[in-house]
Design a protein around this motif. Structure first.
Motif, PDB file in Angstrom:
ATOM      1  N   ALA A   1       0.855  -1.191   0.000  1.00  0.00           N
ATOM      2  CA  ALA A   1       0.000   0.000   0.000  1.00  0.00           C
ATOM      3  C   ALA A   1       0.888   1.237   0.000  1.00  0.00           C
TER       4      ALA A   1
ATOM      5  N   MET B   1       0.805   3.749   1.927  1.00  0.00           N
ATOM      6  CA  MET B   1       1.160   4.310   3.229  1.00  0.00           C
ATOM      7  C   MET B   1       2.344   3.613   3.902  1.00  0.00           C
TER       8      MET B   1
ATOM      9  N   ARG C   1       0.956  -7.865  -4.235  1.00  0.00           N
ATOM     10  CA  ARG C   1       0.160  -8.682  -3.317  1.00  0.00           C
ATOM     11  C   ARG C   1       0.223 -10.128  -3.774  1.00  0.00           C
TER      12      ARG C   1
ATOM     13  N   MET D   1      -0.544   1.951  -6.737  1.00  0.00           N
ATOM     14  CA  MET D   1      -1.534   2.616  -5.902  1.00  0.00           C
ATOM     15  C   MET D   1      -1.236   4.119  -5.887  1.00  0.00           C
TER      16      MET D   1
ATOM     17  N   TRP E   1      -9.964   0.626   8.211  1.00  0.00           N
ATOM     18  CA  TRP E   1      -8.732   0.131   7.584  1.00  0.00           C
ATOM     19  C   TRP E   1      -7.593   0.035   8.586  1.00  0.00           C
TER      20      TRP E   1
ATOM     21  N   ASN F   1      -9.986   4.499  -1.859  1.00  0.00           N
ATOM     22  CA  ASN F   1     -10.212   4.326  -0.429  1.00  0.00           C
ATOM     23  C   ASN F   1      -9.582   5.482   0.331  1.00  0.00           C
TER      24      ASN F   1
ATOM     25  N   VAL G   1      -8.671   6.796   3.884  1.00  0.00           N
ATOM     26  CA  VAL G   1      -8.573   6.341   5.273  1.00  0.00           C
ATOM     27  C   VAL G   1      -8.339   7.555   6.167  1.00  0.00           C
TER      28      VAL G   1
ATOM     29  N   ASP H   1      -4.729   9.001   4.636  1.00  0.00           N
ATOM     30  CA  ASP H   1      -4.020   8.064   3.747  1.00  0.00           C
ATOM     31  C   ASP H   1      -5.039   7.603   2.721  1.00  0.00           C
ATOM     32  N   THR H   2      -4.789   7.858   1.456  1.00  0.00           N
ATOM     33  CA  THR H   2      -5.743   7.374   0.453  1.00  0.00           C
ATOM     34  C   THR H   2      -5.046   6.452  -0.533  1.00  0.00           C
ATOM     35  N   GLY H   3      -5.834   5.590  -1.146  1.00  0.00           N
ATOM     36  CA  GLY H   3      -5.264   4.673  -2.120  1.00  0.00           C
ATOM     37  C   GLY H   3      -6.228   4.399  -3.254  1.00  0.00           C
TER      38      GLY H   3
END
Ligand code: SER
Length: 888
Positions: free
Chosen positions: A41, A43, A69, A92, A161, A203, A205, A226-228
């Motif tokens: 991710a 972050m 992943r 991401m 998350w 997303n 967060v 924190d966005t993704g």
């Protein structure tokens, strides 16, 4: 603006204009989290910034982060190829606020980007919030004007998350895109939410907490964001596609795969091309970030990804290794955004080619065995574990490859049987090792290796990383903890510390953790794949299982790198200047100097040394990149890589190349190419300067050169310069005139010495000896006699003096006693030829010597020489000879 590259740039540009620092993607191997297999991710690289452990010069950032992943907690490997959205590698896009803006601004920034910049229709969008997060719901209503039914409250962990069991966490809000009612699926929270119609694209967060332990959650110092956003997903939306594999980037990769195989991506072949395109990205990026295929840890996950793609290449009928031929297409598509792909291209291509070449040798036979073993099996049946293990062990089939091969037929694998077979094999390996006679003191490392697994070495790319303590060894015994003052060996699951090998000394540095520190004074490799840090606990108590930060002594490592790369340059230069018989016989790469032993039958002339040094420095000045590639030993040697005779190499070897040849056969080709596992400079210019400081013999036919680089070489030259200047100052001339002046002074001195000798001789034969002895010739026992004590005449000049004395006497005996400042005496006795029948110079000189407190003496009857320790007895010696003559 719809290509993947433009979308990525547009995203970063948008946030840059909104005051965010554009930060480069961190590597796929996390440096700051030992529990994570791969960065998964955006972050991850900011983990410690959120918790306040680390501070950065900015409070807003934006990235396009490489993520993998596969393996570990998030593992999408098995699904890739068969679904529209699974990838092993993806990008991401994210924006981050470290205690700067929070929910409202984050929602505003996201909404404006997707609706205004990206122009996505508002009625295609809906969002979720955590069920208790009224604030977020309120902002969506206010900013986006979304109706209640498009702001869905979710009570599950889907909208809370967390990075992992511990770490920063918080409620999140996800933005969904509706791909249209021709695709089955329901909105989030509905029973058929897993359908493909509503796809999460972003997303957000709201990082508010830190999960310290499973039970304890604390507030972050300041609320953060924190966005993704999955780049492939948003690209699909913006390109009007439903399937990620239909975006421009994947189309280009699949086209390359179609062209290379001559097989269209249609029907049953579609999945294979997708697998190849996806796994090409994951494999290439992992290799570029320093992961190489192996049978453990990250390397094994890479191997599984590669082999899975390679099996699909075989399914498509590819006759030769395929993957490496697709690398140029990938570099074309992604090299601009990720320059590490361009830099790593040779390593990536060769690693893929080597792996596929080797794997193809067993792939067909393994698949044959699999076909035979499953001939009678149908959907719902299971393949026995023994066969799956045989495929793994003998044919190199990772378990998931076997599973993948059987998947379409609905056949599964007996996992318990597979694991039991694996365990049995390990037990046998243990037994055979126990009997191999290794030193008992090393037994502990075998046990540690069994328990901890091999250490992952990160030190080619980083000098700092986090890890988990796997084992502590004190006095040869594994212990659970160690306290301040203890001398210990520490094993960590991953390390940037280089373990001594190939002549390069092990790294030193510090390992720190919560309340303790260890000073590492050496790092050694032990027990097949362990890196052991040796040192002392300087404070606190260290326990196994604890998280640590490992930091290599940077200055020392920098010097080691320089000296190692310089060793390669000197080695090659020696071969060019002296001949290709030069082969390495030994090498020491220390921080302060390098030492290189090599075969050569005779001393090396100053002129040869000068050429070697000049050549090495020419390559330093080229400042070209030092490249590392992975190859089979045979390929490497075919390429001219220098290997050490008698050295044991694995199947795959690292090949380090540097510089460009200037003349002869090497002109325009890589200058130095060597098999080497060491750490090197990034570009040859980093070496600064190579200075040879000594040359000598170590054994018959083996010479040794010592050299300095960089600052050490500069200091050495500086000292020499100072000495020269001091000489010049004494002589009161300029340094440039020193050689001529010293030569002139030496000539002059020689001349003066000669004149002085002559003068002394004259003086000795003249009226008065320095000691005041009467000089008149005497007659003793009827023979002419001349006896004198002389000072300031060197022993070697006494004989000419005696000759001159004999000549002046015509017939007789002469005695000269030379006295030196240290009170030692030399004596010469000469007898003219007509008298040698009566007196022997040898007998007489012995008499004189005895008087001088000495004994012995030798020569011929007409001239003999001796010495004695007591020059004060010079007169006695002369008197003794006189007496001997009288007595004769
Ligand atoms: N960390 C969050 C995620 O991975 C948002 O970037 O989904």
């Amino acid at each position: 603006m719809s290509g993947v590259n433009e979308i990525r740039s547009a995203f970063l540009d948008y946030f840059r204009k909104e005051g965010h620092e554009v930060v480069a993607s961190s590597p796929l191997v996390p440096r700051n989290d030992p529990t994570l297999m791969f960065t998964n991710a955006g972050m991850v690289q900011f983990k410690n910034v959120f918790t306040g452990l680390e501070s950065r010069p900015y409070s807003r950032a934006t990235t396009s982060q490489k993520c993998v992943r596969a393996g570990g907690k998030h593992n999408d490997l098995d699904n890739v190829g068969y679904t529209a959205r699974h990838h092993t590698f993806f990008e991401m896009l994210g924006n981050f606020s470290f205690g700067d803006y929070f929910k409202e601004r984050a929602i505003e920034l996201a909404w404006n980007l997707i609706t205004r910049e990206f122009g996505i229709a508002k009625d295609r969008l809906l969002v979720t919030v955590y069920h208790t997060d009224d604030a977020a719901a309120g902002f969506w209503k206010k900013i986006a004007g979304l109706p209640e039914d498009r702001i869905i409250r979710i009570a599950t962990s889907d909208n809370f998350w967390a990075m992992g069991d511990t770490g920063p966490c918080g409620p999140c809000s996800e933005i969904f895109y509706d791909h249209g009612d021709d695709i089955p699926g329901g909105p989030p929270g509905s029973p058929d939410e897993d359908g493909d119609r509503f796809i999460e694209i972003w997303n957000l967060v709201f990082m508010q907490f830190e999960q310290v332990t499973k039970a304890e959650r604390v507030e972050l110092p300041r609320p953060s964001i924190d966005t993704g956003m999955g780049l492939e997903r948003i690209a699909a939306v913006l390109q009007g596609e439903h399937d990620n594999y239909d975006i421009d980037l994947f189309k280009a990769l699949i086209r390359a795969s179609e062209e290379a195989t001559g097989v269209k991506a249609e029907g049953k072949n579609r999945a294979s091309h997708r697998v190849i395109a996806d796994h090409l990205r994951a494999s290439s990026f992992l290799i570029a970030d320093g992961v190489l295929p192996s049978n453990e840890g990250r390397g094994y996950v890479l191997r599984r990804i590669m082999r899975r793609a390679m099996r699909h290449a075989q399914l498509l009928g590819a006759r030769d290794p395929l993957m490496w031929r697709l690398v140029p297409a990938l570099v074309r598509e992604m090299g601009q955004a990720y320059p590490e792909l361009v830099r790593g291209q040779p390593l990536i291509s060769e690693t893929l080619k080597l792996e596929e070449t080797r794997f193809r040798k067993t792939l067909a036979r393994g698949l044959g065995l699999l076909a035979d073993a499953t001939e009678t099996l149908g959907s719902g049946d299971r393949l026995d574990g023994e066969t799956a293990f045989k495929l793994y062990d003998t044919y190199g089939f990772p378990l998931d490859l076997t599973q993948d091969a059987l998947r379409q037929r609905g056949v599964s694998v007996d996992l318990d049987g597979f694991n039991a077979a694996m365990e049995r094999q390990k037990a046998e390996a243990r037994k055979s090792w126990a009997g191999s006679g290794d030193a008992a003191t090393e037994t502990v490392w075998f046990a540690v290796r069994e328990k901890a697994g091999a250490t992952e070495f990160l030190g080619y790319d980083t000098e700092q990383a986090e890890g988990i303590v796997q084992a502590l060894v004190r006095d040869g015994v594994a212990v659970e903890s160690a306290v301040a003052g203890d001398t210990i060996g520490v094993v960590v699951n991953q390390t940037p510390f280089y373990g001594e090998s190939g002549g390069q000394m092990g790294d030193t540095g510090v390992i720190t953790g919560e309340g303790f520190a260890i000073e590492v004074t050496d790092t050694q490799k032990k027990g097949d794949g362990l890196f052991v840090h040796f040192g002392k606990v300087t404070n606190g108590t260290v326990k196994t299982g604890e998280a640590v930060e490992l930091k290599v002594d940077h200055i020392r490592r920098t010097r080691l790198r320089s000296n190692h790369s310089a060793t390669h340059l000197v080695h090659e230069a020696l071969r060019e200047v002296l001949g290709t018989h030069v082969a390495q016989k030994g090498s020491l790469v220390a921080p302060e100097r390098l030492r290189f032993d090599f075969s050569h039958p005779k001393p090396i002339s100053a002129e040869e040394l000068e050429r070697v040094e000049a050549m090495a420095n020419e390559v330093v000045v080229q400042n070209g990149p030092v490249t590392t590639r992975l190859m089979s030993v045979d390929d490497a040697i075919a390429e001219g890589a220098m290997a050490l005779f008698g050295e044991k190499y694995g199947d795959e070897v690292r090949v380090v190349s540097m510089g460009t040849g200037i003349a002869g056969d090497k002109a325009g080709k890589p200058y130095s190419v060597e098999l080497c596992g060491g750490t090197h400079v990034g570009a040859t210019g980093d070496i600064g300067l190579v200075r040879l400081v000594s040359e000598g013999a170590v054994a018959a036919g083996v010479r040794r050169i010592e050299a300095l680089t960089g600052e050490a070489a500069r200091k050495h030259l500086d000292e020499q310069d100072k000495r020269l200047k001091a000489v010049a100052a004494t002589l009161k001339i300029s340094p440039a005139d020193v050689p001529a002046r010293v030569e002139a002074l030496l000539d002059e001195r020689k001349k003066l010495e000669k004149e002085l000798t002559e003068a002394r001789k004259k003086l000795a034969l003249g009226d008065r000896s320095p000691a005041g002895v009467p000089t008149e010739n005497e007659t003793i026992a009827g023979v002419g006699f001349l006896g004198k004590a002389v000072s300031g005449v060197a022993p070697k000049d006494l004989k000419p003096l005696a000759d001159a004395g004999k000549k002046s006497l015509g017939s007789g005996v002469v005695v000269f006693v030379g006295t030196a400042e240290d009170n030692k005496a030399s004596v010469v006795v000469g007898v003219t030829d007509d008298l040698t029948g009566r007196f022997s110079a040898v007998d007489l000189v012995r008499v004189a010597s005895a008087a001088l407190g000495g004994q012995g003496g030798g020569g011929r009857p007409d001239m003999a020489q001796a010495g004695g320790p007591d020059a004060s007895k010079a007169e006695d010696a002369i008197a003794a000879v006189k007496a001997a003559l009288e007595a004769a």
